[in-house]
Design an enzyme around this catalytic site. Structure first.
Site, PDB file in Angstrom:
ATOM      1  N   ASP A 184       0.850  -1.197   0.000  1.00  0.00           N
ATOM      2  CA  ASP A 184       0.000   0.000   0.000  1.00  0.00           C
ATOM      3  C   ASP A 184       0.884   1.244   0.000  1.00  0.00           C
ATOM      4  O   ASP A 184       1.239   1.769   1.054  1.00  0.00           O
ATOM      5  CB  ASP A 184      -0.920  -0.015   1.217  1.00  0.00           C
ATOM      6  CG  ASP A 184      -1.957   1.101   1.173  1.00  0.00           C
ATOM      7  OD1 ASP A 184      -1.834   2.002   0.324  1.00  0.00           O
ATOM      8  OD2 ASP A 184      -2.892   1.071   1.991  1.00  0.00           O
ATOM      9  N   HIS A 189       0.788   8.519   3.360  1.00  0.00           N
ATOM     10  CA  HIS A 189       1.317   7.984   4.599  1.00  0.00           C
ATOM     11  C   HIS A 189       2.829   8.135   4.741  1.00  0.00           C
ATOM     12  O   HIS A 189       3.405   7.609   5.709  1.00  0.00           O
ATOM     13  CB  HIS A 189       0.929   6.514   4.721  1.00  0.00           C
ATOM     14  CG  HIS A 189      -0.554   6.306   4.676  1.00  0.00           C
ATOM     15  ND1 HIS A 189      -1.391   6.748   5.666  1.00  0.00           N
ATOM     16  CD2 HIS A 189      -1.353   5.740   3.721  1.00  0.00           C
ATOM     17  CE1 HIS A 189      -2.643   6.445   5.353  1.00  0.00           C
ATOM     18  NE2 HIS A 189      -2.650   5.835   4.181  1.00  0.00           N
TER      19      HIS A 189
END
Length: 279
Positions: A184, A189
């Protein structure tokens, strides 16, 4: 050609996906969701198996869910991960090649947003291994004339008594940087500029990383570390976990598992409406 959002999408079968993993993949995932030596050698050392964390299925499951974007007219930049569930039909092996059959399970019109439900079943030559299910909240995609869907506000609510089990895990500053290597790679992030552009003060941890931390707590406490007993974990993402936050997983025992809720040391609930059940 992608189809517009509508209730007619419910039941749509998505193109199948081939996925594989090996010992390195499952050990890297375990590190990404906070496993550390020496207490977690079973899941991070090939000399002990390695044992595969049951929540690992969300990694190939996420890859299969990506098929939604090629079949449905949605803007990936407007998507938030709403709910996640993993059901283990068998204990996940440390090495496998699977086919994942995906389908859309629900489509709801929330007015200013839409909700799309996905389910992916992974199987090999011996049959089904796991089912990964999720809902996606698509901002700005509502108003297409569909039903709002049922309320889930009372789902899996914790009892008023104190929890029977509590596990605390502190996340690392580099937690998201490790977790993203499992697949991911959303820049939200890790990239401060991208996070600011998206309206956040800084990068924060993946929701599925938090799901993995909670899964480790449930495995250790509710199922006494026995991956053969782990059946299902489901929950709703409620808030962000920031680097170096402590994830506090609270569990209320039931006959077949536990009601689960996770918060941080600040008291904000990050995984709500959660439940674990025995296989």
């Amino acid at each position: 050609m992608p189809r517009p959002l509508s209730a007619e999408l419910v039941g749509l079968e998505l193109p199948s996906v081939t996925a594989s993993w090996d010992e390195k993949d499952v050990m890297l995932y375990a590190l990404g969701v906070g496993a550390r030596p020496p207490e977690d050698l079973d899941v991070i050392y090939e000399g002990r198996g390695p044992v595969v964390l049951p929540t690992y299925g969300v990694i190939p499951g996420l890859m299969a869910m990506g098929r939604v974007f090629s079949e449905v007219e949605v803007n990936p930049a407007m998507i938030l991960h709403g709910e996640q569930a993993i059901t283990c039909h068998r204990t996940l092996p440390p090495k496998a090649e699977v086919q994942i059959r995906g389908r859309i399970t629900e489509v709801w019109d929330k007015g200013k947003a839409a909700v799309i439900g996905f389910e992916g079943i992974a199987s090999d030559a011996d049959g089904d291994i796991f089912t990964a299910a999720a809902t996606l909240f698509v901002r700005g995609a509502g108003g297409f004339g569909g039903e709002r869907g049922p309320s889930t506000s009372g789902k899996n609510q914790p009892p008023t008594r104190k929890p029977d089990l509590v596990v605390e895990h502190q996340t690392r500053r580099e937690q998201a940087a490790i977790y993203r290597l499992s697949g991911d790679r959303n820049p939200l992030h890790i990239d401060p500029d991208f996070a600011e552009m998206a309206g956040f003060e800084a990068p924060f941890n993946h929701g599925l990383c938090t799901f993995g931390f909670v899964g480790r707590a449930v495995l250790a406490s509710v199922f006494a570390g026995d991956v053969d007993s782990f059946g299902t974990l489901e929950g709703r993402f409620a808030d962000q976990v920031w680097p170096e936050d402590t994830i506090v997983t609270k569990m209320w025992s039931e006959e077949d598992g536990a009601i689960v809720e996770a918060s941080t040391q600040k008291g904000n609930v990050v995984l709500s409406q959660a439940r674990a059940t025995r296989r």
